[in-house]
Structures are given as structure tokens and as C-alpha cells.
Design an enzyme around this catalytic site. Structure first.
Site, PDB file in Angstrom:
ATOM      1  N   ARG A 183       0.807  -1.203   0.000  1.00 19.66           N
ATOM      2  CA  ARG A 183       0.000   0.000   0.000  1.00 19.66           C
ATOM      3  C   ARG A 183       0.850   1.267   0.000  1.00 19.66           C
ATOM      4  O   ARG A 183       0.326   2.367  -0.047  1.00 19.66           O
ATOM      5  CB  ARG A 183      -0.816  -0.012   1.268  1.00 19.66           C
ATOM      6  CG  ARG A 183      -2.192   0.482   1.087  1.00 19.66           C
ATOM      7  CD  ARG A 183      -3.295  -0.031   1.064  1.00 19.66           C
ATOM      8  NE  ARG A 183      -4.555   0.272   1.478  1.00 19.66           N
ATOM      9  CZ  ARG A 183      -5.524  -0.619   1.394  1.00 19.66           C
ATOM     10  NH1 ARG A 183      -5.284  -1.818   0.941  1.00 19.66           N
ATOM     11  NH2 ARG A 183      -6.721  -0.293   1.741  1.00 19.66           N
ATOM     12  N   ARG A 232      -9.672   7.788   2.805  1.00 16.28           N
ATOM     13  CA  ARG A 232      -9.032   6.630   2.166  1.00 16.28           C
ATOM     14  C   ARG A 232      -8.523   6.996   0.769  1.00 16.28           C
ATOM     15  O   ARG A 232      -7.465   6.540   0.351  1.00 16.28           O
ATOM     16  CB  ARG A 232     -10.013   5.463   2.092  1.00 16.28           C
ATOM     17  CG  ARG A 232     -10.125   4.716   3.422  1.00 16.28           C
ATOM     18  CD  ARG A 232     -11.443   3.997   3.577  1.00 16.28           C
ATOM     19  NE  ARG A 232     -11.631   2.916   2.630  1.00 16.28           N
ATOM     20  CZ  ARG A 232     -12.831   2.414   2.311  1.00 16.28           C
ATOM     21  NH1 ARG A 232     -13.924   2.916   2.853  1.00 16.28           N
ATOM     22  NH2 ARG A 232     -12.916   1.423   1.447  1.00 16.28           N
TER      23      ARG A 232
END
Ligand code: ADP
Ligand code: ZN
Length: 213
Positions: A88, A171
Site C-alpha cells: 500500500r 481513504r
């Protein structure tokens, strides 16, 4: 076959990973799913992770890297695996490269699922998941036959706590700042492929499989 799926939240990584898992008979490794299970089980890890997940932040690298290192060394990963939601950020990608080099294995396909931001917000806000089997539904594009009930197993459907507007926005911000740079990271290594993640789940799966084979 070892595969990494990249893409923003709501790109459909989880949905496609589940289909790939069936097709290639290799495990799907989703850090999001592993962490959500830990939250559900109320483990020490879960309690720690929840504070980050609830606000749309990344769980600290040492935690997720530890999880992945342990997971990909398990027996069922011998013939391959699908990474969904990991790496990520660049630090995670570098650690992954080190671990794979140690294990003397390589990733065969790194695929970026491409979808625009408006579409992502729409998908996430209408999304619900079966608490028992993990099947996913959407208010508009894929509604369950009975409201709040899973078509597949009859389980109860619930919205993820982080699928609210405010957390979704965060997010996406984290994605743009930390995760999107992975595209360039892998492009430089010469093995990034891109798949348009618009259209039906089946269409996207077809394009994905074409890319892989
Ligand atoms: P999505 O991709 O839709 O945001 P995920 O299920 O992949 O959903 O992740 C949900 C949350 O779990 C993230 O917002 C983050 O807090 C945490 N998480 C999942 N994977 C990672 C990771 N590789 N590194 C750090 N945090 C992670
Ligand atoms: Zn179900």
C-alpha cells in the site's frame, strides 16, 4: 502464479481477487480482510488496527508487513497467491521485494485496476457485505434479492464502518498520497499492467484474465 492487484479503494480488487482465486486455485491474501477478522476477534492486533481503519488511515507498516511475511510463507502459497490491498506504499513494496528475493520467487503479474474517483465514491457508499460469506452487493448496481440478506448464504448484510463519506474521502487521500506512487515504482521495474475497471464484474474479469494469460 503470483499476482498483485493495485487500485484505489472500490476498484473491485476484492471481487476480482475472489474470482481469480477460484480460477487459478491459489489463495487470495487481503490485508484488509485479515485485519477486519482480527478486529472481529478482538485480538490485540485487531484493537490496534481498528483505530487506524476507522478513520481511513493505513495500519502501521511493521504490522502489515509482519502479517504478509508470515502468510506468504505458508504451504498453500507454494504454487502462488493473489495480493489484494498489499503493498500500500513504497516501504511495504520494498519489504515485499526483499522477502520474495529471500524466498527466491518472483511476482508474475502486477495489475493496476483503473477507475475514476467519482465512480469509486459511488461504489463504496452503496456497498454492503455479507457478514458470513463476504459476498458483496450494491444498492444500485447489484442489489440483493431481499434487502439486507445475502443471496448466496442467507447471511446478514452490513455496510463496512469505513464506507461512510468522510472515511472514504480520507481513504482516497491516502491512496493518492501513498499507494498511487506504486504504479510508477512497478512501472520502472517494467512489469505493471493496467486494466480498465469500468463495466460489469464479468467484463473486468475477462479483461483481467486476458492480461494474465
Ligand atoms: P479498501 O481498499 O476498500 O480501502 P481494504 O479492505 O483493502 O479496503 O482496507 C481497509 C483498511 O485496512 C484500510 O483503510 C487500512 O486502514 C487497512 N489496511 C489494509 N491493507 C493495508 C496495508 N497493506 N497497509 C496498511 N493498512 C492496510
Ligand atoms: Zn453470504
Amino acid at each position: 502464479m503470483r499476482l498483485i492487484l493495485l487500485g484505489p479503494p472500490g476498484a473491485g480488487k476484492g471481487t476480482q481477487a475472489k474470482m481469480l482465486k477460484e480460477k487459478f486455485q491459489i489463495p487470495q491474501i487481503s490485508t484488509g480482510d485479515i485485519l477486519r477478522q482480527a478486529v472481529k476477534d478482538n485480538t490485540e492486533l485487531g484493537v490496534r488496527a481498528k483505530t487506524f481503519m476507522d478513520v481511513g488511515q493505513l495500519v502501521p507498516d511493521d504490522v502489515v508487513i509482519g502479517l504478509i511475511k508470515e502468510r506468504i510463507r505458508q504451504r498453500d502459497c507454494k504454487t502462488g497467491f493473489i495480493l489484494d490491498g498489499f503493498p500500500r506504499n513504497i516501504a511495504q513494496a520494498e519489504k515485499l521485494s526483499e522477502t520474495l528475493a529471500d524466498m527466491r520467487v518472483v511476482i508474475d503479474n502486477i495489475i493496476d485496476l483503473e477507475v475514476d474517483e467519482r465512480e469509486v465514491i459511488e461504489r463504496l457508499t452503496g456497498r454492503s457485505t455479507c457478514l458470513d460469506c463476504g459476498a458483496m452487493f450494491h444498492q444500485i448496481s447489484c442489489p440483493p434479492k431481499v434487502l439486507g440478506v445475502c443471496d448466496g448464504c442467507g447471511g446478514k448484510l452490513a455496510q463496512r464502518p469505513d464506507d461512510n463519506r468522510e472515511t472514504i474521502r480520507e481513504r482516497l487521500k491516502v491512496y493518492l498520497g501513498s499507494t498511487a506512487p506504486l504504479k510508477e515504482f512497478y512501472m520502472k521495474q517494467g512489469n505493471l499492467k493496467t486494466v480498465k475497471a469500468k463495466g460489469s464484474v464479468e467484463d473486468i474479469f475477462f479483461r483481467l484474465c486476458e492480461m494474465i494469460e
